[in-house]
Design a protein around this motif. Structure first.
Motif, PDB file in Angstrom:
ATOM      1  N   ASN A  12       0.844  -1.404   0.769  1.00 15.43           N
ATOM      2  CA  ASN A  12       0.498   0.022  -0.083  1.00 15.43           C
ATOM      3  C   ASN A  12       0.803   1.573   0.444  1.00 15.43           C
ATOM      4  OD1 ASN A  12       0.527   1.094   3.148  1.00 15.43           O
ATOM      5  ND2 ASN A  12      -0.896  -0.663   3.263  1.00 15.43           N
ATOM      6  N   PRO A  13       0.133   2.383  -0.322  1.00 12.71           N
ATOM      7  CA  PRO A  13       1.401   3.846  -0.540  1.00 12.71           C
ATOM      8  C   PRO A  13       1.339   4.058   0.641  1.00 12.71           C
ATOM      9  CG  PRO A  13      -1.032   3.746  -1.532  1.00 12.71           C
ATOM     10  CD  PRO A  13      -1.106   2.808  -0.997  1.00 12.71           C
ATOM     11  N   ILE A  14       1.236   3.840   1.630  1.00 15.12           N
ATOM     12  CA  ILE A  14       1.586   4.184   3.237  1.00 15.12           C
ATOM     13  C   ILE A  14       2.414   3.709   3.540  1.00 15.12           C
ATOM     14  CG2 ILE A  14       0.810   4.361   5.988  1.00 15.12           C
ATOM     15  CD1 ILE A  14      -1.675   4.741   4.581  1.00 15.12           C
ATOM     16  N   ASP A  15       2.879   2.322   3.375  1.00 13.59           N
ATOM     17  CA  ASP A  15       3.739   1.635   3.985  1.00 13.59           C
ATOM     18  C   ASP A  15       5.425   1.915   2.902  1.00 13.59           C
ATOM     19  OD1 ASP A  15       2.734   0.230   5.529  1.00 13.59           O
ATOM     20  OD2 ASP A  15       2.392  -1.250   4.035  1.00 13.59           O
ATOM     21  N   SER A  16       4.609   2.876   1.615  1.00 17.14           N
ATOM     22  CA  SER A  16       5.479   2.803   0.542  1.00 17.14           C
ATOM     23  C   SER A  16       6.481   3.795   0.860  1.00 17.14           C
ATOM     24  CB  SER A  16       4.869   3.179  -0.716  1.00 17.14           C
ATOM     25  OG  SER A  16       5.805   3.156  -1.740  1.00 17.14           O
ATOM     26  N   ARG A  17       5.871   5.130   0.930  1.00 17.30           N
ATOM     27  CA  ARG A  17       5.785   6.612   1.476  1.00 17.30           C
ATOM     28  C   ARG A  17       7.004   6.521   3.113  1.00 17.30           C
ATOM     29  NH1 ARG A  17       8.542  10.642  -0.106  1.00 17.30           N
ATOM     30  NH2 ARG A  17       7.873  12.087   0.662  1.00 17.30           N
ATOM     31  N   LEU A  18       6.456   5.686   3.947  1.00 15.78           N
ATOM     32  CA  LEU A  18       7.009   6.005   5.091  1.00 15.78           C
ATOM     33  C   LEU A  18       8.976   4.603   4.682  1.00 15.78           C
ATOM     34  CD1 LEU A  18       6.971   5.808   8.094  1.00 15.78           C
ATOM     35  CD2 LEU A  18       5.691   3.329   8.262  1.00 15.78           C
ATOM     36  N   CYS A  19       8.421   3.668   4.271  1.00 10.60           N
ATOM     37  CA  CYS A  19       9.993   3.086   4.161  1.00 10.60           C
ATOM     38  C   CYS A  19      10.328   4.172   3.495  1.00 10.60           C
ATOM     39  CB  CYS A  19       9.942   1.603   3.603  1.00 10.60           C
ATOM     40  SG  CYS A  19       9.335   0.309   4.492  1.00 10.60           S
ATOM     41  N   LEU A  22      12.290   6.803   5.186  1.00 10.01           N
ATOM     42  CA  LEU A  22      12.780   6.008   7.312  1.00 10.01           C
ATOM     43  C   LEU A  22      14.595   5.892   6.292  1.00 10.01           C
ATOM     44  CD1 LEU A  22      10.814   4.054   8.627  1.00 10.01           C
ATOM     45  CD2 LEU A  22      11.627   6.065   9.356  1.00 10.01           C
ATOM     46  N   LEU A  23      14.604   5.207   5.235  1.00  3.84           N
ATOM     47  CA  LEU A  23      16.158   4.467   4.739  1.00  3.84           C
ATOM     48  C   LEU A  23      16.508   6.242   3.692  1.00  3.84           C
ATOM     49  CD1 LEU A  23      14.865   1.512   2.568  1.00  3.84           C
ATOM     50  CD2 LEU A  23      15.572   2.040   4.309  1.00  3.84           C
ATOM     51  N   GLU A  24      15.547   6.936   3.157  1.00  2.63           N
ATOM     52  CA  GLU A  24      16.228   7.992   2.747  1.00  2.63           C
ATOM     53  C   GLU A  24      16.863   8.801   3.635  1.00  2.63           C
ATOM     54  OE1 GLU A  24      13.782   9.059  -1.426  1.00  2.63           O
ATOM     55  OE2 GLU A  24      13.220  10.624  -0.217  1.00  2.63           O
ATOM     56  N   GLN A  25      16.654   9.064   4.556  1.00  2.89           N
ATOM     57  CA  GLN A  25      17.228   9.936   6.323  1.00  2.89           C
ATOM     58  C   GLN A  25      18.123   8.959   6.530  1.00  2.89           C
ATOM     59  OE1 GLN A  25      13.447   9.977   8.914  1.00  2.89           O
ATOM     60  NE2 GLN A  25      12.941  11.425   7.822  1.00  2.89           N
ATOM     61  N   ALA A  26      17.808   7.741   6.254  1.00  2.00           N
ATOM     62  CA  ALA A  26      19.639   7.236   6.475  1.00  2.00           C
ATOM     63  C   ALA A  26      20.407   7.053   5.753  1.00  2.00           C
ATOM     64  CB  ALA A  26      19.251   5.686   7.100  1.00  2.00           C
ATOM     65  N   SER A  27      20.316   7.614   4.428  1.00  2.00           N
ATOM     66  CA  SER A  27      21.465   7.872   3.422  1.00  2.00           C
ATOM     67  C   SER A  27      21.135   7.154   1.732  1.00  2.00           C
ATOM     68  CB  SER A  27      22.412   7.871   3.649  1.00  2.00           C
ATOM     69  OG  SER A  27      22.978   9.614   4.220  1.00  2.00           O
ATOM     70  N   PHE A  28      20.175   5.795   1.796  1.00  6.91           N
ATOM     71  CA  PHE A  28      19.736   5.205   1.173  1.00  6.91           C
ATOM     72  C   PHE A  28      19.670   5.614  -0.119  1.00  6.91           C
ATOM     73  CE2 PHE A  28      20.316   2.170   4.858  1.00  6.91           C
ATOM     74  CZ  PHE A  28      20.657   2.024   4.439  1.00  6.91           C
ATOM     75  N   GLN A  29      19.789   5.667  -1.484  1.00 10.23           N
ATOM     76  CA  GLN A  29      18.857   5.833  -2.481  1.00 10.23           C
ATOM     77  C   GLN A  29      17.812   5.368  -2.984  1.00 10.23           C
ATOM     78  OE1 GLN A  29      19.660   8.892  -4.280  1.00 10.23           O
ATOM     79  NE2 GLN A  29      17.934   8.230  -5.703  1.00 10.23           N
ATOM     80  N   VAL A  30      16.622   5.501  -2.754  1.00  6.64           N
ATOM     81  CA  VAL A  30      15.438   4.896  -2.798  1.00  6.64           C
ATOM     82  C   VAL A  30      14.604   5.128  -4.071  1.00  6.64           C
ATOM     83  CG1 VAL A  30      13.200   4.304  -1.955  1.00  6.64           C
ATOM     84  CG2 VAL A  30      15.797   4.786  -0.052  1.00  6.64           C
ATOM     85  N   THR A  31      14.011   4.168  -4.794  1.00  2.72           N
ATOM     86  CA  THR A  31      13.274   4.602  -5.780  1.00  2.72           C
ATOM     87  C   THR A  31      12.468   3.283  -5.724  1.00  2.72           C
ATOM     88  OG1 THR A  31      15.067   4.300  -7.323  1.00  2.72           O
ATOM     89  CG2 THR A  31      12.886   3.728  -8.521  1.00  2.72           C
ATOM     90  N   THR A  32      10.572   3.563  -5.489  1.00  4.23           N
ATOM     91  CA  THR A  32      10.090   2.814  -5.352  1.00  4.23           C
ATOM     92  C   THR A  32       8.742   2.234  -6.692  1.00  4.23           C
ATOM     93  OG1 THR A  32       8.022   4.478  -5.226  1.00  4.23           O
ATOM     94  CG2 THR A  32       9.425   3.834  -2.807  1.00  4.23           C
ATOM     95  N   ALA A  33       8.184   1.720  -6.669  1.00  6.07           N
ATOM     96  CA  ALA A  33       7.536   0.606  -7.253  1.00  6.07           C
ATOM     97  C   ALA A  33       6.128   0.574  -7.178  1.00  6.07           C
ATOM     98  CB  ALA A  33       8.210  -0.598  -8.145  1.00  6.07           C
ATOM     99  N   ALA A  34       4.996   0.984  -7.695  1.00  2.00           N
ATOM    100  CA  ALA A  34       3.398   0.622  -7.287  1.00  2.00           C
ATOM    101  C   ALA A  34       3.424  -0.591  -7.572  1.00  2.00           C
ATOM    102  CB  ALA A  34       2.513   1.639  -8.655  1.00  2.00           C
ATOM    103  N   ASN A  35       3.590  -2.075  -8.448  1.00  2.00           N
ATOM    104  CA  ASN A  35       3.591  -2.843  -8.419  1.00  2.00           C
ATOM    105  C   ASN A  35       4.557  -3.318  -9.345  1.00  2.00           C
ATOM    106  OD1 ASN A  35       3.933  -2.301 -11.959  1.00  2.00           O
ATOM    107  ND2 ASN A  35       1.040  -1.163 -11.877  1.00  2.00           N
ATOM    108  N   SER A  36       4.528  -5.600  -9.164  1.00  2.00           N
ATOM    109  CA  SER A  36       5.561  -5.745 -10.379  1.00  2.00           C
ATOM    110  C   SER A  36       6.257  -5.678 -11.282  1.00  2.00           C
ATOM    111  CB  SER A  36       5.036  -6.533 -10.015  1.00  2.00           C
ATOM    112  OG  SER A  36       3.901  -7.672 -11.188  1.00  2.00           O
ATOM    113  N   GLY A  37       4.890  -5.239 -12.772  1.00  2.00           N
ATOM    114  CA  GLY A  37       5.406  -4.638 -13.916  1.00  2.00           C
ATOM    115  C   GLY A  37       6.669  -2.954 -13.593  1.00  2.00           C
TER     116      GLY A  37
END
Length: 134
Positions: A12-19, A22-37
């Motif tokens: 769900n989008p809430i988990d997506s945004r939260l993670c 959290l990861l960006e605050q820890a200096s990770f470069q994060v890309t999110t996807a909405a589905n498997s495709g």
């Protein structure tokens, strides 16, 4: 400087945004996807260090997605996130060589970050050990 390049797909989008936060605050470069495709498209276009995947995502079972991701990028570390922790889920994750299982809801905001760091460290150590054996 980013610690690692992370690709995440969540149920769900809430988990997506939260993670992501959290990861960006820890200096990770994060890309999110909405589905498997979207995940598969990203994996075909760019190298990632870590895949963070929810077991229940739109369009495809999370474990089938992990299989496809590992086929495209065999060296990617994988963490599974689930709100439905069970022995069966853990066994399926272990069979695929998943680095860890994160249960929702998180005990603390540090949990995804610590799990990501641990998975990446283990992945690097395994690659180094393989190089030494060669």
């Amino acid at each position: 400087m980013p610690q690692a390049n992370v690709l995440g797909v969540y149920g769900n989008p809430i988990d997506s945004r939260l993670c992501q936060l959290l990861l960006e605050q820890a200096s990770f470069q994060v890309t999110t996807a909405a589905n498997s495709g979207e995940v598969l498209a990203h994996l075909e276009d760019q190298a990632f260090d870590l895949l963070l995947v929810d077991v229940h995502i739109p369009n495809l079972d999370g474990f089938k997605l992990i299989d496809k991701a590992l086929h495209l990028q065999p060296k990617i570390a994988v963490l599974v996130i689930t709100g439905f922790g069970s022995v069966n889920t853990a066994l399926q994750a272990l069979q695929r060589g998943v680095a860890g299982l994160i249960l929702k809801p998180f005990e603390s905001g540090k949990q995804p970050v610590e799990a990501a760091r641990k998975a990446l460290l283990e992945s690097r150590q395994n690659r180094d050990a393989a190089r030494l054996q060669v």
